[in-house]
Design a protein around this motif. Structure first.
Motif: not given
Length: 543
Positions: A334, A491, A526
């Protein structure tokens, strides 16, 4: 009666070998002050102590007998070095003594009797090949000229993954990374790429994989001098088959290229400034009567095989291990995605030019190289006797610098078994990230200045000195760029075991450190990778 005589003859022969070996070992130790050594067995020496993954076995032995040990693997005397201080003494202070690499039966035959670059003896031919390689293919200017290839292949990859994501397919990411790396190297070397069909690029990819596998396998005939002319495990037979197929493929490619070159000369036309691939460059050199070294056809074939073999595994493996670690550490993933978004944004695909502005991504790549070095051991062979660490090292002794072991030693690395990219960042860089851990790493400042170029002997993922990996600069551009593109665009979730699934980080034995099991993912888009090609600044172009 005949069987009894045969049994007695074999027993006598083995007993004689044991006696001669005992006498030789005793006299050798009397003459030389060799490093510490475990108890050996007749004939096999210390081979009973070596398990499936040699560098792990060497690591266990070094924790008991010290950072410098002497082993005999069959009839081959070996030295295992497992500390930065010894690595420096062997690879820098005594660099010329250990400037040659050991050559196995398979390597020698597949390499056209060591006619290539990777395993050639240190001498005029090797020096000339390295000069050509660095100036024409893997040096800074040459890599800049071929940046369009890497950009194009990364763009193709994200678009392929985007399609598979839309179709809901499970993706073998390990395989796709290998294809990307192989396409980059074959385009640079031969001007061809794998298209999914049975073609020259696919043949080359298959052969490279087979060569890498056989180079990393243990052959009894290499370890026991009296078995050298016997092919007990069939390795030589397999090598003959691989070399024959490779030779047919390369001859076909080279003959086609020579026809094209001949027609160009007849038309007296130039190539309009087009960047040549490495095959064209090598043919230029081999045809140059004024060249300081005359490259034979076997030199050219072996040279191409060397670079394709080394270039495919190194970059693909580095990206694969880094991705596996990120999936197993979602908080690190992240933070990496946030860094890319803040630097690149969401309107274009991340590019090699962005890498200097992505310190956390660079730290992730370094940390992956530390835990999973492309070459877990640096193998050399002494050309003459020398002294290292106060011990005598005879000529023709095989040296293994255990990089894997050094990278996991708490004496040199804080919390060495943990994946913590922050160790390679300054406290200011680390705290600038969301959830940064700068204060924790204020006590471990030595890690921050370590780089991968072979100047720090506790961190040698690409080796060091004359025999360091020449493809280091390619790997430093390709692997982080493709890793950044995958992080930016997708993702993912793992196949199986629900939300608790983790990537299996088990290693498979081999010349490099391949993962035992591929990374299988279900991707979710994404950012839309299909829009990037429409942006003129992202469209690949041939200089």
């Amino acid at each position: 009666m005949a069987l009894h005589l045969l049994f007695y003859a074999i027993t006598f022969f083995i007993s004689l070998l044991v006696l001669l070996q005992t006498i030789f070992s005793f006299n050798n130790r009397k003459r030389c002050r060799l490093p510490p050594s475990p108890m050996s067995l007749p004939i096999i020496g210390h081979m009973h102590l070596i398990e499936t993954v040699p560098y792990k076995s060497f690591h266990k032995l070094s924790t008991r007998y010290g950072p410098l040990i002497h082993l005999r693997l069959g009839s081959i005397p070996c030295i295992i070095a497992s500390s930065p201080e010894l690595a420096k003494e062997f690879l820098m202070t005594n660099e010329l003594t250990f400037a040659s690499r050991p050559v196995t039966i398979a390597i020698d035959y597949l390499n056209y009797n060591s006619a290539g670059f990777a395993f050639a003896a240190h001498g005029p031919l090797w020096k000339f090949m390295k000069k050509v390689l660095m100036s024409e293919l893997l040096g800074g200017q040459a890599l800049t000229q071929r940046q369009y290839i890497r950009r194009d292949e990364i763009q193709r990859l994200v678009q392929l993954l985007g399609k598979k994501s839309n179709d809901g397919e499970t993706v073998n990411v390990s395989e796709e990374l290998m294809k990307l790396s192989n396409n980059i190297i074959t385009r640079m070397m031969l001007g061809i790429r794998y298209s999914g069909r049975k073609d020259q690029a696919e043949e080359a990819r298959t052969l490279v994989r087979e060569v890498t596998e056989i180079f990393g396998q243990f052959n009894l005939s290499d370890s026991f001098g009296f078995l050298r002319n016997l092919d007990l495990q069939g390795f030589f037979k397999k090598s003959v088959d691989i070399r024959q197929r490779y030779d047919i493929l390369l001859e076909r490619i080279m003959e086609e290229r020579e026809d094209v070159r001949k027609k160009k000369k007849e038309k007296t036309s130039d190539d309009g400034g087009k960047v040549k691939d490495f095959l064209d460059i090598l043919l230029d050199v081999s045809e140059d009567e004024k060249s300081e070294i005359k490259l034979t056809r076997d030199n050219v074939k072996a040279f191409l095989l060397d670079i394709m073999t080394a270039g495919t595994d190194t970059s693909a493996g580095a990206a694969e291990w880094a991705l596996g670690e990120l999936i197993n550490h979602p908080h690190i993933l992240e933070k990496a995605r946030e860094e890319i978004d803040s630097v690149v944004g969401k309107s274009r695909l991340v590019d090699e030019s962005d890498l200097p502005n992505l310190p956390y991504l660079q730290a992730i790549f370094k940390e992956a190289l530390r835990l999973h070095p492309p070459a877990p051991m640096l193998a050399r062979e002494s050309t003459q006797a020398c002294k290292v660490g106060g011990f005598d090292i005879p000529a023709k002794t095989r040296l293994f610098v255990n990089v894997w072991s050094i990278n996991r030693n708490p004496k040199y690395w804080k919390n060495p078994l943990e994946f913590r990219p922050e160790r390679f960042m300054t406290s200011k860089q680390s705290t600038s990230l969301k959830g940064g851990q700068g204060e924790e790493y204020d006590q471990d400042m030595t890690s921050q200045n370590r780089d991968v170029r072979g100047q720090h002997f506790d961190f040698l993922p690409f080796g060091t000195g004359r025999r360091g990996c020449p493809g280091i600069w390619l790997s430093l551009l390709e692997a982080p760029a493709v890793l950044a593109a995958i992080i930016q665009c997708f993702d993912w979730k793992l196949v199986g075991n629900g939300n608790n699934a983790v990537i299996d980080m088990t290693e498979r034995p081999g010349l490099t450190v391949p993962k035992a099991n591929p990374i299988l993912l279900v991707l979710a888009t994404g950012l839309d990778p299909f829009t990037f090609a429409k942006d003129g600044s992202q469209a690949p172009s041939q200089p």
